[in-house]
Design a protein around this motif. Structure first.
Motif, PDB file in Angstrom:
ATOM      1  N   ASP A 171      -8.304   4.900  -9.072  1.00 38.44           N
ATOM      2  CA  ASP A 171      -7.328   5.991  -9.253  1.00 38.44           C
ATOM      3  C   ASP A 171      -6.628   6.300  -8.247  1.00 38.44           C
ATOM      4  N   GLU A 172      -6.789   5.702  -7.304  1.00 39.82           N
ATOM      5  CA  GLU A 172      -6.133   6.124  -5.880  1.00 39.82           C
ATOM      6  C   GLU A 172      -5.050   5.166  -5.585  1.00 39.82           C
ATOM      7  N   VAL A 173      -4.125   5.572  -4.831  1.00 40.21           N
ATOM      8  CA  VAL A 173      -3.049   4.764  -4.305  1.00 40.21           C
ATOM      9  C   VAL A 173      -3.093   5.012  -2.818  1.00 40.21           C
ATOM     10  N   SER A 174      -2.297   3.967  -2.239  1.00 44.72           N
ATOM     11  CA  SER A 174      -2.253   4.215  -0.447  1.00 44.72           C
ATOM     12  C   SER A 174      -1.022   3.720   0.029  1.00 44.72           C
ATOM     13  N   ALA A 196      -4.969  -2.473   4.112  1.00 41.93           N
ATOM     14  CA  ALA A 196      -6.135  -1.810   3.371  1.00 41.93           C
ATOM     15  C   ALA A 196      -5.755  -1.130   1.985  1.00 41.93           C
ATOM     16  N   VAL A 197      -6.730  -1.081   1.034  1.00 39.16           N
ATOM     17  CA  VAL A 197      -6.545  -0.548  -0.147  1.00 39.16           C
ATOM     18  C   VAL A 197      -7.268   0.381  -0.658  1.00 39.16           C
ATOM     19  N   PRO A 198      -6.931   1.502  -1.480  1.00 39.11           N
ATOM     20  CA  PRO A 198      -7.927   2.523  -1.667  1.00 39.11           C
ATOM     21  C   PRO A 198      -9.429   1.781  -2.352  1.00 39.11           C
ATOM     22  N   ASP A 199     -10.267   2.638  -1.905  1.00 39.59           N
ATOM     23  CA  ASP A 199     -11.684   2.510  -2.351  1.00 39.59           C
ATOM     24  C   ASP A 199     -11.902   2.654  -4.024  1.00 39.59           C
ATOM     25  N   ALA A 206       0.192   0.650  -2.342  1.00 37.28           N
ATOM     26  CA  ALA A 206      -0.620  -0.201  -3.236  1.00 37.28           C
ATOM     27  C   ALA A 206      -1.723   0.766  -3.990  1.00 37.28           C
ATOM     28  N   GLY A 207      -1.931  -0.060  -5.093  1.00 35.99           N
ATOM     29  CA  GLY A 207      -2.891   0.452  -5.823  1.00 35.99           C
ATOM     30  C   GLY A 207      -3.681  -0.715  -6.789  1.00 35.99           C
TER      31      GLY A 207
END
Length: 184
Positions: free
Chosen positions: A74-77, A68-71, A94-95
């Protein structure tokens, strides 16, 4: 005294022997591994060389079984089912490289060089990783075990899309992967 053993009679001496107890020093551990064997739960990611600072979401897999990756761009996960930053193995964050609105958090990731640092802050600990390798991998050739696999020392992997956008696939054709080792 006689005792039975698999259908045979065996003579066992009746004298008792006191066990010898020796003091054995525990094995020496790498102080980084000993202190951070469980790693940290990442709260913030900083990459000074490209002026990135972002809170870290904790995500797993999507309904297709992919990371899963950020919606938001400008976010990272962090891939929470994987290794924690500071734990032996490769912790993966990930970003996005871009979105419909333009450049995203990892837009400048390709500008990083071996020797640049990545900082990961947890609740009580901050970790510093040093980049040792960057590579852009065709999506069809990406080796999941290489990116997410176990290593005998703590590593951090940053991943984002790269290459040409493929409308049929709905994603870019390559992945930029940044590998870093724990230095502090």
């Amino acid at each position: 005294m006689k005792t039975e053993n698999v259908g045979f009679d065996v003579d066992v001496p009746s004298t008792s022997v006191e066990p010898v107890v020796q003091s054995i020093a525990p094995p020496t551990e790498n102080p980084i591994n000993a202190a951070l064997s469980k790693g940290i739960s990442p709260k913030t990611l900083r990459i000074p060389a490209i002026d990135v600072e972002a809170p870290v979401q904790h995500l797993g897999t999507n309904n297709l079984g992919e990371m899963a990756v950020p919606d938001e761009i400008d976010e990272v996960s962090w891939f929470e089912p994987g290794y924690n930053p500071g734990q032996n193995g490769r912790a993966v964050i990930a970003g996005h490289v871009d979105g419909l609105e333009g450049p995203a958090i990892f837009w400048d990731l390709a500008e990083l060089q071996p020797g640049d640092v990545i900082e990961v802050a947890g609740e009580n600990d901050d970790l510093t990783f040093e980049i040792y390798k960057l590579e852009s991998i065709p999506l069809a050739l990406a080796d999941v075990s290489e990116v997410f696999g176990y290593t005998s020392s703590p590593e951090l992997v940053l991943i984002t899309c790269s290459g040409t956008y493929n409308r049929e696939w709905g994603t870019r054709e390559e992945r930029l992967v940044v590998y870093a080792k724990l230095i502090n």
